[in-house]
Design a protein around this motif. Structure first.
Motif, mmCIF file in Angstrom:
data_model
loop_
_atom_site.group_PDB
_atom_site.id
_atom_site.type_symbol
_atom_site.label_atom_id
_atom_site.label_comp_id
_atom_site.label_asym_id
_atom_site.label_seq_id
_atom_site.Cartn_x
_atom_site.Cartn_y
_atom_site.Cartn_z
ATOM 1 N N TRP A 201 0.824 -1.213 0.000
ATOM 2 C CA TRP A 201 0.000 0.000 0.000
ATOM 3 C C TRP A 201 0.855 1.259 0.000
ATOM 4 C CZ3 TRP A 201 -4.242 -1.192 -1.907
ATOM 5 C CH2 TRP A 201 -4.860 -2.402 -1.608
ATOM 6 N N PHE A 204 1.571 1.716 -3.705
ATOM 7 C CA PHE A 204 0.329 2.162 -4.333
ATOM 8 C C PHE A 204 0.093 3.646 -4.059
ATOM 9 C CE2 PHE A 204 -4.485 2.094 -4.391
ATOM 10 C CZ PHE A 204 -4.594 1.933 -5.762
ATOM 11 N N ASN A 319 -3.176 3.710 -12.561
ATOM 12 C CA ASN A 319 -2.588 3.243 -11.306
ATOM 13 C C ASN A 319 -3.272 1.982 -10.795
ATOM 14 O OD1 ASN A 319 -0.566 5.118 -11.001
ATOM 15 N ND2 ASN A 319 -1.767 6.510 -9.737
ATOM 16 N N ALA A 323 -1.643 -1.631 -10.301
ATOM 17 C CA ALA A 323 -1.703 -2.286 -8.991
ATOM 18 C C ALA A 323 -2.306 -3.681 -9.107
ATOM 19 C CB ALA A 323 -2.521 -1.434 -8.025
ATOM 20 N N ILE A 328 -0.480 -5.920 -6.067
ATOM 21 C CA ILE A 328 -0.864 -5.067 -4.948
ATOM 22 C C ILE A 328 -2.248 -5.449 -4.452
ATOM 23 C CG2 ILE A 328 -1.274 -2.694 -4.192
ATOM 24 C CD1 ILE A 328 1.627 -3.193 -4.865
ATOM 25 N N SER A 346 4.446 -4.487 -14.907
ATOM 26 C CA SER A 346 4.019 -3.396 -14.023
ATOM 27 C C SER A 346 5.170 -2.920 -13.151
ATOM 28 C CB SER A 346 2.868 -3.860 -13.133
ATOM 29 O OG SER A 346 2.587 -2.898 -12.141
ATOM 30 N N MET A 348 4.882 -1.452 -10.425
ATOM 31 C CA MET A 348 4.536 -1.758 -9.033
ATOM 32 C C MET A 348 4.979 -3.170 -8.665
ATOM 33 S SD MET A 348 0.876 0.027 -8.261
ATOM 34 C CE MET A 348 0.507 1.717 -8.785
#
Length: 396
Positions: A201, A204, A319, A323, A328, A346, A348
């Motif tokens: 998080w 994120f 986003n 995620a 995520i 990604s 992330m």
């Protein structure tokens, strides 16, 4: 009334960009989440196991057979003499978990040692808990089934005999335990759910720096500020550099704030606190790379979007998609294998993998260089593209 309706449709027809984003983003997100969760009922899908125990202990072979028949989980076998070899293959990611049973065929219940589940610290806790319950049930079923083999022929387990007392004591002990190691083979403490959720998080949140940055840049175009900047002959580089510095600092405050929240605030509610392991500068360099990637994406969205609404929908939707792909929102192990491969695009995903390797596997910085370099390359490409577009906007 009809004229007003026609007028609204005309206005919508001029906003094709917004309409495409409005319809396309939810469709893509729905598709990703549907595929990612298509096998969510089986948290142990694709898990790779190996049982380490005595070759002469039939119980070990029975456990493997039950895993394969009942749970459809393939498990290899290693003799206890090959324990070090099995550990090395665990470290090399050939296996996710080792089931280690040091007991022999002749071991009595009173001398029984707990079955050990050995895994890397980065192992997802939900998945491990599910596997622990499965192994415990199978082992107990098979072990109690062989109880009479290890008991005296004159003992009756149905009555208050020494054997029944022994069985009661055995059931009161820890049947299955877990232990975690890093890639050096050293035992590390059990990671908590906080250790695995906070990095996700945090990453994120850092990527949502796009919202304030895009609001400022689209506002400049709507108020003709960009025209005045062009007339003042301000260089695009200096303007972009001046913009990015404050938002870069905000990202660093986010990083520090989220970690401080996990360390100091969560224990107030009786939740195990967050802990950082390893050198702080490792996390500092990772934070810089994540922030630059987030700013690169945010800046590109900001220069492409025509209005703040477009920026929020395009950037926010992007986003969420990154995620969803990056593990995520849905842990990557729950995704089908093809989806797990796609998720590697990604940023992330790179960020989360690097963070978990530093935090859980206790890697040094050199071990996360591939992910760190990917983040820097991503940032460089997106910042360069955004700068080129911004320069053209200044000239026009």
């Amino acid at each position: 009334m009809l004229s007003a309706i026609i007028k609204e449709f005309r206005l919508l027809s001029r906003d094709l960009h917004g309409m495409v984003v409005l319809f396309l983003m939810p469709m893509i997100f729905m598709l990703i989440m549907s595929i990612a969760l298509s096998q969510a009922d089986d948290v142990n899908q694709n898990i790779k196991l190996a049982l380490v125990g005595s070759e002469l202990n039939q119980l070990n072979h029975d456990v493997i057979n039950e895993l394969m028949i009942q749970q459809h989980i393939h498990a290899d076998f290693f003799d206890l003499t090959a324990l070090d070899k099995a550990k090395q293959q665990l470290i090399n990611k050939k296996y996710d978990v080792l089931i280690i049973n040091v007991n022999y065929q002749s071991t009595s219940l009173k001398d029984e040692q707990p079955v050990e589940l050995l895994s890397l610290a980065s192992m997802e806790q939900t998945r491990l808990m599910s596997l622990q319950a499965i192994v415990k049930n199978i082992y107990l079923q098979k072990r109690i089934g062989t109880f009479s083999t290890f008991s005296s022929p004159n003992e009756d387990i149905s009555g208050p005999t020494p054997s029944s007392q022994m069985l009661t004591q055995f059931l009161a002990t820890k049947i299955v335990i877990d232990r975690f190691i890093n890639d050096e083979g050293e035992t590390v403490i059990k990671p908590s759910s906080v250790q695995q959720s906070v990095p996700a998080w945090l990453i994120f949140g850092m990527f949502f720096i796009m919202i304030p940055l895009s609001n400022v840049m689209t506002g400049e175009r709507q108020t003709n500020t960009i025209t005045r900047l062009r007339l003042a002959k301000s260089s695009a580089f200096s303007l972009l550099f001046a913009k990015l510095i404050p938002y870069f600092m905000i990202n660093q405050f986010q990083f520090i704030g989220m970690i401080a929240l996990g360390i100091y605030f969560l224990p107030i509610f009786g939740i195990e606190g967050f802990h950082l392991y390893g050198a702080f500068w490792h996390y500092g360099l990772l934070s810089i790379a994540i922030s630059l990637s987030a700013l690169g994406y945010a800046l590109l969205v900001s220069v492409l979007a025509k209005t703040p609404e477009h920026a929020v929908v395009l950037g926010g939707g992007g986003n969420i998609i990154m995620a969803a792909l990056g593990g995520i929102m849905v842990p990557s192990y729950m995704m089908p294998e093809t989806m797990q491969t796609i998720s590697l695009i990604s940023p992330m995903s790179w960020s989360l993998k690097a963070f978990h390797n530093l935090l859980l596997n206790q890697y040094d910085f050199s071990r996360i260089l591939p992910e760190w370099c990917l983040l820097i390359v991503f940032a460089t490409v997106f910042l360069t593209l955004a700068s080129i577009i911004y320069c053209r906007q200044l000239k026009k």
